[in-house]
Design an enzyme around this catalytic site. Sequence first.
Site, short mmCIF file in Angstrom:
data_model
loop_
_atom_site.label_atom_id
_atom_site.label_comp_id
_atom_site.label_asym_id
_atom_site.label_seq_id
_atom_site.Cartn_x
_atom_site.Cartn_y
_atom_site.Cartn_z
CD GLU A 126 -0.97 25.13 90.43
OE1 GLU A 126 -0.81 25.67 89.33
OE2 GLU A 126 -0.04 24.54 91.03
CD GLU A 182 0.33 24.70 85.40
OE1 GLU A 182 -0.14 23.56 85.50
OE2 GLU A 182 -0.37 25.72 85.58
#
Length: 799
Positions: free
Chosen positions: A614, A594
């Site tokens: 994740e 990210e």
Amino acid sequence: MSRFQVKKVAVLGAGVMGAQIAAHLVNVRVPVVLFDLAAKEGPKNGIVTRAIDNLKKLKPAPLGDVADAVLIEQANYDDNLDRLGECDLVIEAIAERMDWKLDLYKKIAPHVAKHAILASNTSGLSITKLSEALPEALKPRFCGIHFFNPPRYMFLVELINTPTTQPQVLDDLEAFVTSTLGKGVVRAHDTPNFIANRVGIAGMLATLKEVEKFGLTPDVVDDLTGKKLGRASSGTFRTADVVGLDTMAHVVKTLQDNLNAETDPFYANFATPPVLARLLELGNLGQKTKAGFFKKAGRDILRFDLKSGEYVPAGAKADEVYGRMLKKPAGERLKLLRESEGPQGQFLWAILRDGFHYAAVHLGDIAESARDIDFAMRWGFGMKQGPFELWQEAGWAQVAKWVQEDIDAGKALSSAPLPRWVFEGPVAEAGGVHTPEGSWSASQNRFVPQRRLPVHERQLFPEGVLGANAADANTAGTTISDEGDVRVWTLDGEVLIASIHSKMHAISPDVAEALGAAVDLAEAEYKGLVIWSPDEVFSVGADLQAMLPAFVVAGIGAVEGAEEELQNVMLKIRYANVPVISAVRGMALGGGCELAIHSAKRVAAMESYIGLVEVGVGLIPGAGGLTYIARRAAENASASTGTDLLPFLTEGFTAAAMAKVGTGALDSKKLGYLLEGDVIVPNKDELLYVALQQAKAMADAGYRPPLRRAFRVAGRSGAATIKGQLVNMRDGGFISAHDFHIASLIANVVTGGDVDAGSLVTEEYLMTLERKAFCSLIVHPKTQERIMGMLSTGKPVRN
């Protein structure tokens, strides 16, 4: 200044190495034509076609993108020799037969371009003898080039000159191999097996001798000689299986055929070990035949037992005491091993002593300096330190005394004494072979500095050897601040650099705050900001261990607050008034991914592994990763003629829901985590240089951040379509109920939640959805099981 331009390369020989060299050339966007014999039946290029098809199946993958296999041009020696004239570099990589190579040279010589370099990828044949078949005009442009297998991943390339090779040819080739192919070059003397295989295979043979002497088994030896010893995790025997026992036997035979007791005092140890001879006789060649020193039977691993001739259960480990010894400082470690009474400790001292002994005796013959041997063993055999580095760190004079005492006592593998330079003169006075002035050259009887070509100016922090006092990226430049596990510094006063130094570069709230402060400072006083760290990892994402105490003390509100702050930092990076460049190398996972995708540009090393992972810990990307997927889908859709968002969203959703990680920079680009405008850098040591240049160029071109704008989402109908597919996967037993729940939350976010298809949303809106979904998961018992499992074992829990 004129420079050597490589517009096209020919690779001769479509065997395992030739085809993989061609694949790596395609990886770095160099046009390549792959030659082999004309097939006797079917299409004339059939041999090359099959070799290219096989590239798609090999593991580890030689191609960064298997779709690029079509870029390898196909040719055969009967019809296409004229195409050699198009090539600036010709790499011969046929089988290791001197007579075959010489015959081929006679055939191709008239067709090689007058400016082109011809290089043989031999693992040990005499380059000078090979050159004798060439016309006089070609000899100055001929040399050896030894790639290590697999060539995409192995950093070492050895270059070998002949007495007639022009020095400029070697300099030109080194520049190309270093910067374009991304390799570490060592120049070797033209001796059998050059440097890495000469020292490495001699060391492997010595290890087999000592194994026999001390009565140890392959599983115990691999446990001792892997990571604990600072070497490749596969140890000794597993490494041999991976390389191929036939390949190992070939390199051993090169030593046997080209050396003798007069040219190598260790020659008596080069006999093919009985266990290797027996495995070759059985056709058990290692990983390629699914049996070698080890064999897999179902879930069990077996080892070959020479006495019985059978495979028996493996899995034995070394005594724990030796693991503790190997963690001690170098001097204390070697002393403990030498004085050890157990066979495992004695074995470890013996193989280290044998390595010191062999490298010292042969330094003058095989290499320009001790630096070349240490680099060759690090880059070609996966050692953390070369033999001379370890010797010097442990105390030069003391270790030399121990080694010579063992030689005098008849414990060593050869009675040859250590050279005089070990005990007398500059090396003894300096306390080792590596100094800030240079490394010891036994052939020149002086310390020689590291070779510096113009291409090396692109390496701001090149690898150095212990004792050379090379510049340390952790302390170099001017430090502006060093708080929150982020060092903010500058090399030139123009561009700011932020280096995360938390464990695995995890992003804690403190790291996020420090990155935000770095952006503020860059906007105020610098042309740009580069996020870069000098080691193998960019960032493995959010620091879960830092987050959990806040959750326990203050509840979910604290987590939501931390997530919002992290999202705000990502947006600050995206909309900064100066370019923020993420210089990615190694893993960029979860929050690390990210961080990269919110930067103005990414400069990525070829071996960069980028992905949103994740779901492996029962969460969703919560720092803008899903917002990025939705926004990119909308941008791509708006640039097309269609109106349906789903086709553009599917790949990003699948990547996040299945925690896909790019298997390199090229694959990461296919997943959408690198964009067309991003830069892929083949050589890891050039990464910072390129990133700084990009930041300056963007600033000088008048960089402005993107304007904030709303974008279309697929809405509830898009989410329903995705969830319909998820139901089928759940009901078919392909995913668990919790996997289904997590994937459904991802679908809700990337489609914009409970809105109509085509609705316009902002990044802030989608980040709110992300945050709420993330927080709903962190209180879920199944997710907590996954988080605790990962923190305690490092492995994902499937529930």
